[in-house]
Design a protein around this motif. Structure first.
Motif, mmCIF file in Angstrom:
data_model
loop_
_atom_site.group_PDB
_atom_site.id
_atom_site.type_symbol
_atom_site.label_atom_id
_atom_site.label_comp_id
_atom_site.label_asym_id
_atom_site.label_seq_id
_atom_site.Cartn_x
_atom_site.Cartn_y
_atom_site.Cartn_z
ATOM 1 N N HIS A 1 65.197 -76.164 10.787
ATOM 2 C CA HIS A 1 64.634 -76.258 9.429
ATOM 3 C C HIS A 1 64.648 -77.692 8.909
ATOM 4 O O HIS A 1 63.789 -78.070 8.113
ATOM 5 C CB HIS A 1 65.436 -75.362 8.473
ATOM 6 C CG HIS A 1 65.532 -73.945 8.916
ATOM 7 N ND1 HIS A 1 64.425 -73.159 9.108
ATOM 8 C CD2 HIS A 1 66.610 -73.170 9.225
ATOM 9 C CE1 HIS A 1 64.799 -71.950 9.499
ATOM 10 N NE2 HIS A 1 66.121 -71.930 9.581
ATOM 11 N N SER B 1 64.340 -81.022 10.437
ATOM 12 C CA SER B 1 64.068 -81.914 11.572
ATOM 13 C C SER B 1 63.849 -83.333 11.075
ATOM 14 O O SER B 1 63.483 -83.564 9.917
ATOM 15 C CB SER B 1 62.857 -81.435 12.372
ATOM 16 O OG SER B 1 61.715 -81.372 11.540
ATOM 17 N N GLU C 1 60.698 -77.374 7.650
ATOM 18 C CA GLU C 1 59.797 -76.461 8.354
ATOM 19 C C GLU C 1 60.303 -75.030 8.286
ATOM 20 O O GLU C 1 61.497 -74.780 8.127
ATOM 21 C CB GLU C 1 59.669 -76.893 9.822
ATOM 22 C CG GLU C 1 59.116 -78.314 9.983
ATOM 23 C CD GLU C 1 59.135 -78.778 11.429
ATOM 24 O OE1 GLU C 1 58.049 -78.902 12.013
ATOM 25 O OE2 GLU C 1 60.245 -79.011 11.962
ATOM 26 N N GLN C 2 59.371 -74.095 8.432
ATOM 27 C CA GLN C 2 59.728 -72.678 8.418
ATOM 28 C C GLN C 2 60.544 -72.294 9.644
ATOM 29 O O GLN C 2 61.513 -71.554 9.568
ATOM 30 C CB GLN C 2 58.460 -71.820 8.356
ATOM 31 C CG GLN C 2 57.828 -71.740 6.985
ATOM 32 C CD GLN C 2 58.698 -70.967 5.996
ATOM 33 O OE1 GLN C 2 59.438 -70.075 6.381
ATOM 34 N NE2 GLN C 2 58.619 -71.337 4.723
ATOM 35 N N ASN C 3 60.130 -72.786 10.790
ATOM 36 C CA ASN C 3 60.794 -72.421 12.033
ATOM 37 C C ASN C 3 61.903 -73.408 12.356
ATOM 38 O O ASN C 3 61.885 -74.555 11.944
ATOM 39 C CB ASN C 3 59.783 -72.377 13.183
ATOM 40 C CG ASN C 3 58.688 -71.353 12.921
ATOM 41 O OD1 ASN C 3 58.956 -70.261 12.428
ATOM 42 N ND2 ASN C 3 57.451 -71.715 13.220
ATOM 43 N N ALA C 4 62.881 -72.958 13.123
ATOM 44 C CA ALA C 4 64.021 -73.809 13.493
ATOM 45 C C ALA C 4 63.554 -74.977 14.341
ATOM 46 O O ALA C 4 62.649 -74.824 15.168
ATOM 47 C CB ALA C 4 65.060 -72.975 14.246
#
Length: 299
Positions: free
Chosen positions: A47, A49, A42-45
């Motif tokens: 990254h 998951s 994913e782009q947001n933390a």
């Protein structure tokens, strides 16, 4: 520490022993099936998951661990190594990295790397899909060993005593799209090999495996017996060097004694504990946990 073991069968001897050793050292250990994960980039933390779904339950977001101990079989190599790489992306140390695990699981690649580094191995060949199998077999010594590139516990290892039968087996495996290598049969070993258990930079236990009832494979799961063995300095150094070349922290290195000296048959990234612990009377599980503590401190 909070440890995670990746294994499909938590009731196996090796898994139970490692969990017991972890708890005796006041660590918590979870045992999870690598095939029950969903991985996300994913782009947001965060990254990297990951979600875990227990049997018959809802998935949940996995929390962090201090060290990952991979114990998955060859059928789970792809997903298991993808999962290890995900943990590595989160800076979680793995007791055998994803890249080292993949190198060890590919029998041809691992032998190439060992031979490049000067480690002696049995004469081995890999035949391309468009190479004539009969002509390829004409370059091999008979009898010969056929090995699928993935496999464990002696599965995928075949002794072909005649060229005609070897060609027939290879044609069948080629039709089934199963990559296979050819390896010299070491007759003078008389159905025995040596298992060296390496943790860190030490051979901590060893045993001689002995095939039974006409079976040429000496594996425990093929009915083989074991006895204590005193390794030579050359054999110890060879096992340690083979482990280091593949980048492993924990390994089972299989050697065979030939007329030209010891040879490395293969290197196992997830070696079983049962037969070698019972034969050597050495607490290998606790030493693996100590190694996990070391890599956690150094990361």
């Amino acid at each position: 520490m909070k440890l995670l073991m990746l294994c499909r069968e938590p009731r196996l001897y090796s898994c139970e022993r490692l969990k017991e050793a972890a708890e005796q050292s006041n660590h918590h250990m979870d045992i999870l099936d690598p095939n029950r994960f969903l991985l996300k980039l994913e782009q947001n933390a965060p990254h990297f998951s990951m979600y875990y779904q227990p049997a018959g339950a809802e998935p949940y977001l996995l929390s962090d661990y201090d060290v990952i101990i991979p114990r998955f079989g060859s059928a789970s190599t792809r997903m298991g190594c993808a999962l290890l790489r995900h943990f590595e992306g989160r800076k979680v140390p793995c007791l055998n990295s994803s890249s080292a695990f993949l190198r060890a699981r590919d029998k041809w690649l691992s032998l190439q790397l060992l031979r490049e580094a000067g480690i002696p191995v049995p004469d081995t060949a890999l035949i391309g899909d468009e190479f004539n199998i009969s002509q390829g077999m004409s370059m091999a010594k008979m009898p010969t060993i056929l090995k699928t590139l993935s496999g464990a516990q002696g599965i995928g290892v075949i002794l072909a005593e005649q060229m005609q039968s070897a060609v027939s087996i290879l044609e069948t495996l080629k039709q089934a799209q199963v990559p296979t290598l050819l390896q010299d049969f070491i007759a003078e070993a008389q159905g025995t090999d040596l298992r060296c258990f390496v943790v860190g930079n030490q051979v901590i236990a060893a045993m001689k495996r002995i095939s039974q009832n006409g079976e040429f494979r000496a594996n425990f799961h093929r009915g083989g017996l074991a006895e204590k063995i005193q390794l030579t300095s050359e054999e110890k150094n060879m096992a340690i060097k083979a482990t280091q070349i593949l980048g492993l922290d924990v390994a089972g290195v299989d050697l065979i004694r030939s007329q030209r000296g010891p040879l490395v048959l293969e290197v196992n990234a997830s070696p079983g504990l049962e037969m070698i612990e019972k034969t050597s009377h050495i607490d290998i599980a606790s030493q693996i946990i100590v190694q996990a503590e070391k890599i956690a401190k150094s990361s």
